[in-house]
Design an enzyme around this catalytic site. Structure first.
Site, mmCIF file in Angstrom:
data_model
loop_
_atom_site.group_PDB
_atom_site.id
_atom_site.type_symbol
_atom_site.label_atom_id
_atom_site.label_comp_id
_atom_site.label_asym_id
_atom_site.label_seq_id
_atom_site.Cartn_x
_atom_site.Cartn_y
_atom_site.Cartn_z
ATOM 1 C CG ASP A 98 -15.634 19.602 9.098
ATOM 2 O OD1 ASP A 98 -15.783 19.908 7.899
ATOM 3 O OD2 ASP A 98 -14.550 19.232 9.580
ATOM 4 C CG ASP A 199 -15.372 18.096 3.919
ATOM 5 O OD1 ASP A 199 -14.202 17.965 4.305
ATOM 6 O OD2 ASP A 199 -15.947 17.274 3.165
ATOM 7 C CD GLU A 248 -10.798 20.318 2.438
ATOM 8 O OE1 GLU A 248 -9.848 19.555 2.612
ATOM 9 O OE2 GLU A 248 -11.955 19.898 2.226
ATOM 10 C CG HIS A 318 -8.843 15.901 9.597
ATOM 11 N ND1 HIS A 318 -8.939 17.245 9.279
ATOM 12 C CD2 HIS A 318 -9.675 15.254 8.755
ATOM 13 C CE1 HIS A 318 -9.798 17.395 8.292
ATOM 14 N NE2 HIS A 318 -10.263 16.206 7.950
ATOM 15 C CG ASP A 319 -7.732 15.511 5.441
ATOM 16 O OD1 ASP A 319 -8.243 14.503 5.954
ATOM 17 O OD2 ASP A 319 -8.397 16.428 4.917
HETATM 18 O O1 TEU Z 1 -10.904 16.567 2.465
HETATM 19 C C1 TEU Z 1 -11.115 16.867 1.133
HETATM 20 C C2 TEU Z 1 -9.918 17.037 0.357
HETATM 21 O O2 TEU Z 1 -8.799 16.939 0.804
HETATM 22 C C3 TEU Z 1 -10.219 17.323 -1.046
HETATM 23 O O3 TEU Z 1 -11.195 18.292 -1.025
HETATM 24 C C4 TEU Z 1 -9.072 17.752 -1.839
HETATM 25 O O4 TEU Z 1 -9.484 18.742 -2.666
HETATM 26 C C5 TEU Z 1 -8.571 16.646 -2.690
HETATM 27 O O5 TEU Z 1 -8.129 15.590 -1.893
HETATM 28 C C6 TEU Z 1 -7.491 17.114 -3.637
HETATM 29 O O6 TEU Z 1 -6.308 17.409 -2.984
HETATM 30 C C7 TEU Z 1 -12.039 16.655 3.250
HETATM 31 C C8 TEU Z 1 -11.744 16.193 4.637
HETATM 32 O O7 TEU Z 1 -10.768 17.036 5.208
HETATM 33 C C9 TEU Z 1 -11.345 14.753 4.612
HETATM 34 O O8 TEU Z 1 -10.992 14.273 5.874
HETATM 35 C C10 TEU Z 1 -12.519 13.973 4.050
HETATM 36 O O9 TEU Z 1 -12.164 12.630 3.889
HETATM 37 C C11 TEU Z 1 -12.995 14.520 2.720
HETATM 38 O O10 TEU Z 1 -13.143 15.915 2.732
HETATM 39 C C12 TEU Z 1 -14.342 13.945 2.364
HETATM 40 O O11 TEU Z 1 -15.334 14.502 3.148
#
Ligand code: TEU
Ligand code: CA
Length: 543
Positions: A98, A199, A248, A318-319
């Site tokens: 990551d 990320d 992402e 994981h989200d």
């Molecule tokens: O997630 C980020 C994420 O979901 C956002 O970029 C998204 O665009 C936003 O919520 C709108 O839907 C990543 C990781 O996957 C997450 O676990 C972290 O908490 C986050 O980044 C911060 O690093």
């Protein structure tokens, strides 16, 4: 032309904290991953995406990094990581890490310096603006629902963050800062890792502070103009290595995606995770994913990147809550139908740890059981807005990111074979029946189904190059499509519902002979009239 390796590869996401604990402290670690490499090899996957393993105060489980080139002590040491890389490679498994560069931890030495004074050399590594305790530079909203600004007494200015206040955003407009990030990127690539999952990468550029987001609160930092410069700079580094990159990239539309992923265009990354089809923040009452809506999004991404660009395919990470709960009905049947529904789309499929077992959501009953910082922030925010506490609890526990973060279920032991100590996060009680050990021995298990599916997927190049032709496009339950390349043709049909569905085959499937290749049910022929039981799924090949 030889296709790049990642086009016929299956990814497996490991959330290190919850995968396997090797020393009994209740926290998964790198040695635990090494221990389980044979398992991953037996599954047939080609690469692992590891969630952050860097030094971190752990406010956001590693997504708040305080040292980019150091390993989180709970996870092990740099020599453990070297060993993991070595052993993974000798098992034919690649490792991608990551890359979290939208922000650092507030405990990163850069931020500690930056906070000290307005003329500190690190001041501009982050974004500061004049403010008072009750007047922020603007009224933008962060992803957790609060202001994007936090006031700091020392210099009487506020700093900017799109996530938690402990995750200050780096200032990408600063070339000195970028240079340090690029040095770090090369450092890891030179160590021999096989790529990055980037990320929150679409947020690194922000609009000017006087921009008005109107009714789209996050538009001020979603794929904003000027991001091109930074993405191209990183691409120029990536291009010097034989690696894969997946961004992402929420806010990048399916129309813009080929620009990001096609090497003949800008080609910043090899593929992106879109977040459109995976709607996390459901309203109460709308517990299940809307199949028709999801199909439309996935189909659009398939079409828009059919001849240019490449997709990353996933349901879980994981989200997000467990797909077998929010789309399935927590059965083997639904887990396998869901698996088939996305695995044969065009792109690189990712599996999230435990998905291959049919793991489910955790039965949360109180906010005290929730660990996730984002969930707690949102919980408190909604309470403050005067919402009904029971309704809020319902909403949060239904969607909290913790569902995917409970320990991987290896055995039927009460600690799931994950640890000998006290697990950092509760084990789902259904480890009694859903676990690797039990499923290994059961031919009809979700795990063994995944094994067969992975092997089959990789044996058939049509799934890489074939076109995508959706069928039953407007059906609210059935997700089905054809993949076609030259004379070769496959049809994938999945009933993603509890309803029995009678389907009349479309013309383009008639007058051909179809052989069954993969199935989770008793249907063996593709007849003109097909009766699908709940969560039936199958793949046929044209004779
Ligand atoms: O997630 C980020 C994420 O979901 C956002 O970029 C998204 O665009 C936003 O919520 C709108 O839907 C990543 C990781 O996957 C997450 O676990 C972290 O908490 C986050 O980044 C911060 O690093
Ligand atoms: Ca441990």
């Amino acid at each position: 032309m030889q296709e790049p390796w990642w086009k016929n590869a299956i990814g497996y996401q490991v959330y290190p904290r919850s995968f396997k604990d090797s020393n009994g402290d209740g926290i998964g670690d790198i040695k635990g991953i090494i221990e389980k490499l044979p398992y991953l090899k037996s599954l047939g996957i080609d690469f692992i995406w590891l969630n952050p393993i860097y030094k971190s105060p752990n406010v956001d489980n590693g997504y708040d990094i305080s040292d980019y080139e150091g390993i989180q002590p709970e996870f092990g040491t740099m020599s453990d990581f070297d060993e993991l890389l070595k052993q993974a490679h000798s098992n034919g498994i690649k490792i991608i890490l990551d890359l979290v560069v939208n922000h650092t931890s507030d405990q990163h030495p850069w931020f500690i310096q930056s906070k000290k004074s307005k003329d500190n050399p690190y001041r501009d590594y982050y974004m500061w603006a004049d403010a008072t305790p009750d007047k922020m530079p603007n009224d933008w909203t962060s992803f957790s629902g609060n202001s994007t600004w936090t006031y700091d007494e020392t210099t009487k200015q506020a700093f900017f963050h799109v996530f938690a206040p402990q995750q200050p955003d780096l200032n990408w407009r600063n070339p000195k800062m970028r240079k340090e990030i690029y040095k770090m990127i090369r450092w890891w690539l030179d160590l021999g890792i096989d790529g990055f999952r980037m990320d929150a990468i679409s947020h690194i550029q922000k609009e000017p502070w006087d921009y008005d987001p109107k009714d789209d609160p996050w538009s001020a930092f979603m794929n904003v103009k000027g991001i091109d410069n930074y993405m191209s700079e990183m691409r120029d580094i990536f291009d010097q290595y034989n690696i894969m990159t997946v961004g992402e990239a929420s806010g990048v539309t399916s129309k813009q995606a080929p620009d990001w992923t096609d090497p003949n265009k800008k080609g910043y990354v090899n593929m992106i995770f879109e977040l459109e089809h995976n709607v996390r923040a459901g309203e109460p009452g709308k517990e299940r994913i809307d199949v028709l809506g999801m199909k439309k999004v996935l189909s659009r991404w398939q079409k828009d990147q059919e001849t240019s660009g490449w997709n990353a395919l996933y349901f879980e990470n994981h989200d997000n809550p467990r797909i077998n709960t929010i789309l399935g009905n927590e059965t083997t049947k639904s887990a396998t139908a869901i698996a088939m529904s996305y695995f044969f789309l065009k792109g690189t499929p990712f599996i999230y740890q435990g998905q291959e077992l049919g793991m489910t959501n955790y039965p949360f009953t109180s906010i005290d059981q929730v660990d996730d910082d984002e969930s707690k922030l949102r919980y408190n925010d909604l309470l403050k807005k005067g919402k009904d506490p029971i309704q809020v609890l319902n909403e949060i526990t239904h969607w909290t990111r913790d569902h995917s973060r409970t320990p991987m279920q290896w055995t039927n032991d009460s600690k799931a074979g994950f640890t000998t100590g006290s697990p950092w996060m509760k084990v789902n009680p259904n480890t009694a029946t859903i676990n690797v050990a039990v499923e290994e021995d059961d031919k009809a298990s979700v795990l063994n189904f995944y094994r067969r599916m992975i092997e089959f997927r990789k044996s058939e190049l049509t799934f890489i190059n074939g076109s995508y032709i959706p069928i039953f496009e407007d059906d609210k339950d059935v997700f089905a499509y054809i993949r076609k390349y030259g004379q070769k043709e496959f049809v994938i049909i999945t009933n993603l519902s509890k309803n029995v569905r009678k389907m009349k085959l479309p013309d383009q499937l008639l007058d051909k002979n179809w052989n069954l290749k993969l199935s989770n049910n008793k249907i063996s022929e593709l007849k003109d009239e097909l009766e699908l039981a709940p969560f039936d799924g199958m793949v046929f090949e044209k004779e």
